[in-house]
Design an enzyme around this catalytic site. Sequence first.
Site, PDB file in Angstrom:
ATOM      1  CG  HIS A 202      -1.748   1.046   1.446  1.00  0.00           C
ATOM      2  ND1 HIS A 202      -2.943   1.201   0.934  1.00  0.00           N
ATOM      3  CD2 HIS A 202      -1.820   2.389   1.932  1.00  0.00           C
ATOM      4  CE1 HIS A 202      -3.779   2.296   1.239  1.00  0.00           C
ATOM      5  NE2 HIS A 202      -2.575   3.241   1.738  1.00  0.00           N
ATOM      6  CD  GLU A 203       1.677   3.615   3.916  1.00  0.00           C
ATOM      7  OE1 GLU A 203       1.720   4.714   3.201  1.00  0.00           O
ATOM      8  OE2 GLU A 203       0.446   3.156   4.267  1.00  0.00           O
TER       9      GLU A 203
ATOM     10  CG  HIS B 100       0.231   6.374  -0.500  1.00  0.00           C
ATOM     11  ND1 HIS B 100      -0.763   7.003  -1.151  1.00  0.00           N
ATOM     12  CD2 HIS B 100      -0.266   5.548   0.559  1.00  0.00           C
ATOM     13  CE1 HIS B 100      -1.726   6.890  -0.472  1.00  0.00           C
ATOM     14  NE2 HIS B 100      -1.500   5.840   0.458  1.00  0.00           N
TER      15      HIS B 100
ATOM     16  CD  GLU C  92      -5.737   5.627   0.564  1.00  0.00           C
ATOM     17  OE1 GLU C  92      -4.982   6.293   0.854  1.00  0.00           O
ATOM     18  OE2 GLU C  92      -5.867   4.472   1.371  1.00  0.00           O
TER      19      GLU C  92
HETATM   20 CO    CO Z   1      -2.992   5.248   2.043  1.00  0.00          CO
END
Ligand code: CO
Length: 499
Positions: free
Chosen positions: A261-262, A265, A293
């Site tokens: 997830h990160e 980003h 996101e």
């Molecule tokens: Co996030």
Amino acid sequence: MQKETARLIELDREHTLMSHISAVLGWDQETYMPSKAIQERASQLALFEGLAHQKAVNPEIGELLATLEAKHDLSPDEKAYIRKVRRDYDIETKLPEAFVTEYARSTSIAQVKWAEAKKDNDFKAFESHLEKIVGLSRELAGYLNPNARPYDVLLDLYEPGSSQESITAVFSTMKAYLVDILDKIRAKPQIEDKCLGRYVSSETQEQISLYFMKVLHFEMDRGRLDVSAHPFTTSLGADDIRITTRYVEDYFPSSLFSTIHESGHALYDMGIDPNPEFRGTKLAEAVSMAVHESQSRLWENIVGRSRAFWERNFLALSALLGEAGRDLDFESFIESVNRVSPSLIRTEADEVTYGLHIIARFELESALLDGNLRVADMPGAWGEKYKKLLGLEVPNDRVGCLQDVHWSIGYFGYFPSYALGNLYAAQFWAKLKEEVPDIEARIASGDTLSVLTWLRANVHCHGSRYMPGELVEKATGSALDPVWFEKYLREKYSSIYGF
Ligand code: CO
């Protein structure tokens, strides 16, 4: 380039440098700083924020903007840049100094009171602080735009161009299909995820995280991985993007998927490159929270939980797990990481129920801001929403309306970004699949670069050149449409649950 634009860039770059220095202090605070250093670190950050604010409200910026806005021979990037600087300058300059101080003071007190109230499961102890923050949030909206509804002004801060009406329209469609998909899943035999609960040491999990960062083309010479209580991504510079994760030793998927997830980003931040002349300026910033996101969700869920991705990577995962991965088979792993099960805690929610958590918060916070819900009535209203949307009883406020930090720090209007992120991600994915029809086969053969290349060219590289609504139109050919997320969910979960 106009000479006024060049001067604006000069001023802007100094401001960016200052915010990156602040980010170093903030990153250190969350990762390595010894606990006793907190007092002085808070003073250091407050001093720096004050200095950065002074730079941001420099009247010369206002004069340069006025001169440039009257010109007719600006390049498209200059126009986009000036629009972005104007937006930020107005936000910084419309708030009276005394209000900014009061807001900072009240939210930092409320955050501490919230943490205590959550620990003690005592909403009453937090109630007056929340009332204060709701009042200040209304006041803030009034300074920024006295003619608009307060909640609309706040939503626009996080997702430029959005309003309660536009988000309600999208969310009501989403709510209908999420509820329907959840009903269909509940009518089928449920999936157990017991196979994921096994001891995996932090050291092994770190190796797994680093391995998958490389699989996703995270540039290790432009960033790094560390540990914090809550995973996050922060930019300390155009070539210094840091991510964090956390290791839960009896549940390794927590670090695995939060690292993916990160990384999503971080890949966005690493790919922002609108125009070399605007490097280090506001044009080279992410367009919105929701688009940010969308990038993390796309990698974590659409790619990272897909069968294709694990067809290629499961053997490597097993090898990294070593003895700890004994008896973990491919099919159980895929099923388990895609298990759908309504729960009380937003951050642990699966792809199907996640949006319902957000709708609950969106409906409750808009009612608060509109004055249709009293703060004192929040626990009861929260319970009713969860009963209605997720079919769950909320046993106490700790796992109910006190679970998230956002409201205590004044983040009203932020929650919708999370769900909009899922919608943007699915729409980008649908377009990517149309343009690269064999994308799943490519992922299964180890090629995730094709995904990144498409995102770089259509989303990342633009920075803040467009408004979020314009970006999605440009990248996909149509305005944000929740139907793509519906198609994605129905296709994926009908095959997993057999409906
Ligand atoms: Co996030």
